[in-house]
Design an enzyme around this catalytic site. Sequence first.
Site, short mmCIF file in Angstrom:
data_model
loop_
_atom_site.label_atom_id
_atom_site.label_comp_id
_atom_site.label_asym_id
_atom_site.label_seq_id
_atom_site.Cartn_x
_atom_site.Cartn_y
_atom_site.Cartn_z
N GLU A 158 24.97 44.02 28.38
CA GLU A 158 26.19 44.76 28.71
C GLU A 158 26.60 45.70 27.59
OE1 GLU A 158 29.25 42.31 30.39
OE2 GLU A 158 30.83 43.33 29.29
N GLU A 176 33.03 48.94 31.97
CA GLU A 176 34.39 48.41 31.88
C GLU A 176 35.35 49.44 31.27
OE1 GLU A 176 33.13 45.11 29.29
OE2 GLU A 176 34.78 45.67 27.97
N HIS A 222 29.16 44.70 23.71
CA HIS A 222 30.57 45.06 23.50
C HIS A 222 30.75 46.45 22.90
CE1 HIS A 222 34.83 43.58 22.81
NE2 HIS A 222 34.49 42.92 23.90
N ASP A 236 26.67 40.43 26.00
CA ASP A 236 27.58 41.57 25.85
C ASP A 236 27.44 42.17 24.44
OD1 ASP A 236 29.57 43.41 26.08
OD2 ASP A 236 31.16 41.98 26.63
N HIS A 240 34.55 43.88 35.92
CA HIS A 240 35.06 43.38 34.64
C HIS A 240 36.43 42.75 34.88
CE1 HIS A 240 37.21 44.43 30.70
NE2 HIS A 240 36.15 43.77 30.26
MG LIG Z 1 32.29 43.63 28.05
#
Ligand SMILES: [Mg+2]
Length: 382
Positions: A209, A235, A185, A183, A285
């Site tokens: 991700e 997400e 993020h 991730d 998610h």
């Molecule tokens: Mg995430």
Amino acid sequence: MKIKKLELFKVPPRWLFLKVETDEGISGWGEPIVEGKADTVHAAVTEMGDYLIGKDPMRIEDIFQVLYRGGFYRGGPILSSAISGIEQALWDIKGKFYNAPIYDLLGGACRDKTRVYSWIGGDRPVDVGLAAKLQVENGFTALKMNATEELHYIDSIEKVDAAIARIAAVREAVGKGIGIGIDFHGRVHKSMAKVLVKELEPYKPMFIEEPVLPENNEALKEIARHTSCPIATGERMYTRWGFKELLAQGIVDIIQPDLSHAGGILETRKIAAMAEAYDVAIAPHCPLGPIALAACLQLDTCSPNAFIQEQSLGIHYNKGSDLLDYLKDPGVFEYKDGFVNNLTGPGLGIDVDEEKVRAAAAIGHQWRNPVWRQEDGTVAEW
Ligand SMILES: [Mg+2]
């Protein structure tokens, strides 16, 4: 049947639960939350409640249309999450009315069980090799970790090397057979994302991700040129309309709608069907609570392109309360060999422990997103 009452519960660690009651004694639960903005979503749900009182809870599509389109202004995390939690509760009511799990009302099960993955490490990944081994011993066949701490627009090769070393340590600890989701993020800028994805390729991530923030999704095309790793995002994207451009551009392999943010169960089922038509997988998610997870599993069970499910058991955010604490029968979420069996109970398929929810709501929470800064003092993405 008519909707009689909406009641909200702000419970630790950082969740907001909604109970919708009807005049026929059936009630349903939802999880309308934006992490760090529980009170704001609380207000949005309360406002929407004015319309809902006295309405037929079975008319889910119509209620969605009114709440989404009838407000003139639409979309975004707050409004979409408020609708999501309400919509989950309405499906819970409908399922209980027909004594059927929600997936049975959405085409029926197309799988026997759903693969789940576990988080390793926290926001700042350290000691990830050991954590990875432990979760594999716990039976998980897939893991997810944060790639890196904050990175500036252009950052040092030492930070890149440190990120790669951590991921290499995890791959070495668990071997080739375990999926590793990485991730980013949304905390990496395009320039460094290109570098990272290339360096990561030898460790064969299951997916990468949010390589960049969703508002920079046009950069995904360029980033994807530097790697063959599947790219995931979504997400922080909402409703069919939020996903359509991304899917039409053909630049992602996995979308990760959040059933507590994207518009609820049926809205995400529609998003999943759109994705299927573009040969894109979904991996919902869910770093949230048990109601949100149950909603996700209802969707996964009837969606052929759902390949894995996020879940928050033991996740670093769950301080004070964890995923199973508000359920009368936590056994419904028992993971075996990296899978969870289909939920078979009516509605969401979980039995919320209302007494515990009420007691926890008396404590509440004030969870806020951390604020990170770069070495030079500028704000960094968390
Ligand atoms: Mg995430």
